[in-house]
Design a protein around this motif. Structure first.
Motif, PDB file in Angstrom:
ATOM      1  N   ASP A  44       3.425  24.397  92.250  1.00  0.00           N
ATOM      2  CA  ASP A  44       4.268  25.167  91.341  1.00  0.00           C
ATOM      3  C   ASP A  44       5.627  25.424  91.994  1.00  0.00           C
ATOM      4  O   ASP A  44       5.707  26.066  93.044  1.00  0.00           O
ATOM      5  N   TYR A  45       6.700  24.936  91.377  1.00  0.00           N
ATOM      6  CA  TYR A  45       8.037  25.060  91.982  1.00  0.00           C
ATOM      7  C   TYR A  45       8.463  26.510  92.134  1.00  0.00           C
ATOM      8  O   TYR A  45       9.312  26.846  92.974  1.00  0.00           O
ATOM      9  N   ARG A  46       7.852  27.430  91.346  1.00  0.00           N
ATOM     10  CA  ARG A  46       8.248  28.838  91.387  1.00  0.00           C
ATOM     11  C   ARG A  46       7.681  29.554  92.604  1.00  0.00           C
ATOM     12  O   ARG A  46       8.205  30.587  93.034  1.00  0.00           O
ATOM     13  N   ALA A  47       6.574  29.038  93.147  1.00  0.00           N
ATOM     14  CA  ALA A  47       5.892  29.655  94.293  1.00  0.00           C
ATOM     15  C   ALA A  47       5.493  31.099  94.018  1.00  0.00           C
ATOM     16  O   ALA A  47       5.301  31.894  94.933  1.00  0.00           O
ATOM     17  N   ALA A  48       5.385  31.457  92.755  1.00  0.00           N
ATOM     18  CA  ALA A  48       4.974  32.807  92.357  1.00  0.00           C
ATOM     19  C   ALA A  48       4.694  32.801  90.857  1.00  0.00           C
ATOM     20  O   ALA A  48       5.302  32.031  90.112  1.00  0.00           O
ATOM     21  N   GLU A  49       3.800  33.666  90.434  1.00  0.00           N
ATOM     22  CA  GLU A  49       3.470  33.730  89.011  1.00  0.00           C
ATOM     23  C   GLU A  49       4.689  34.164  88.203  1.00  0.00           C
ATOM     24  O   GLU A  49       5.361  35.141  88.536  1.00  0.00           O
ATOM     25  N   LEU A  50       4.988  33.404  87.145  1.00  0.00           N
ATOM     26  CA  LEU A  50       6.138  33.654  86.268  1.00  0.00           C
ATOM     27  C   LEU A  50       7.466  33.592  87.029  1.00  0.00           C
ATOM     28  O   LEU A  50       8.491  34.027  86.530  1.00  0.00           O
ATOM     29  N   GLY A  51       7.434  33.059  88.250  1.00  0.00           N
ATOM     30  CA  GLY A  51       8.659  32.933  89.021  1.00  0.00           C
ATOM     31  C   GLY A  51       9.022  34.177  89.795  1.00  0.00           C
ATOM     32  O   GLY A  51       9.662  34.108  90.826  1.00  0.00           O
TER      33      GLY A  51
END
Length: 317
Positions: free
Chosen positions: A258-265
């Protein structure tokens, strides 16, 4: 081939395939090169902090706040794609940090993910906070690291012309970006002294190192595990504040693509995600990979520690 040779070959294969232990007994071998380098950088950074308070111009301090992106989310995890201009920019940003070349960084990081918190992990958090934070730079690599790092596939990185250029010209590129330009620019453009500019830059470099090291140490030891309790990485807000969003580490190790490395960015704390989103808006970043909300919730229900609020509320309706 003789039966004896067959047996020897099988023993070697078994030795390689055997999963490394968490923290077996190990006789540390001091890396004098590492001790000297880290000793100098930290002493220079302390002096740089003193100069920042007493004599450095405000422009010098602001200029020394570095920005890094690319080596982790783009090249290590291939969680999105980038155009050539963005790749060049990210390679230069990474060069400012003097944390190997990108190719070496990718190899080390993929090894870390494959054998996280075992003896094959270069900064094995099972050996405690100090080792995973700084101690691993002061000793020779564990034999498991030396043995298994050769098995890590980085052919995608070595075939990248931007990364090959950085590796081939590592000394001039990294030297220019990390040491020369951050020192010379304040001297030329606003009349800073070389002594102040150099040592404030050493402070920047040390802070960047410790920010990265906090991910290896604190974010593998302290915090919650809302997505997977079977792994060491945690959710650590303080680390996210210090390193622009990389403290959502339990999420990242659960969903590394996941490019965000966190839920919902989590864009309030996740400046790296904001930067990638901005580049995507310009068309420089594309094919951004994410995880669906349903997959996140299902994983949190199955293996999380109950601190994932969305799951907690749904389960307790």
């Amino acid at each position: 081939m003789s039966p004896k040779s067959d047996e020897t070959l099988l023993e070697k294969i078994d030795e390689i395939d055997k999963y490394p232990t968490k923290a077996a007994a190990w006789n540390y071998r001091i890396s004098y090169k590492g001790v000297l380098a880290m000793g100098y950088f930290h002493l220079a950074a302390i002096y740089g902090l003193y100069l920042s308070i007493t004599s450095a111009k405000s422009a010098t301090i602001l200029f020394s706040l570095g920005v890094t992106a690319g080596a982790h989310r783009l090249w290590s995890h291939r969680s999105y794609k980038a155009t050539l201009p963005l790749q060049i920019i990210l390679m230069l940003f990474q060069s400012m940090c003097l944390q190997y070349t990108v190719i070496n960084w990718v190899r080390q990081h993929r090894l870390h993910h494959k054998y996280s918190d075992t003896d094959a992990d270069p900064h094995n958090a099972s050996r405690g906070f100090f080792f995973s934070h700084l101690g691993w730079t002061l000793v020779e690599e564990h034999d498991e690291v030396t043995k298994r790092i050769t098995q890590i596939d980085v052919s995608d990185a070595t075939s990248n012309p931007v990364l090959r250029f950085q590796k081939e010209y590592a000394y001039p590129v990294i030297g220019m970006m990390c040491f020369v330009l951050p020192t010379v620019i304040p001297v030329i453009f606003w009349g800073e002294t070389i002594n102040v500019a150099w040592h404030v830059n050493m402070l920047r470099y040390a802070l960047t190192l410790h920010g990265t090291f906090l991910i290896n140490s604190a974010a593998h030891i302290y915090g919650n595990r809302p997505y997977d309790t079977n792994i060491s990485p945690t959710q650590n807000t303080l680390v996210s504040l210090a390193i622009c969003g990389e403290g959502f580490h339990n999420y990242h190790h659960t969903f590394p693509w996941d490019y965000r490395a966190a839920e919902l960015g989590n864009t309030l704390l996740n400046l790296s995600t904001m930067f990638i989103n901005l580049c995507a808006w310009f068309g420089w970043a594309y094919d951004l990979k994410t995880v669906t909300d349903d997959m996140i919730k299902a994983r949190a229900r199955k293996t999380g520690d109950g601190t994932h609020m969305t799951t907690y509320m749904e389960v307790n309706k």
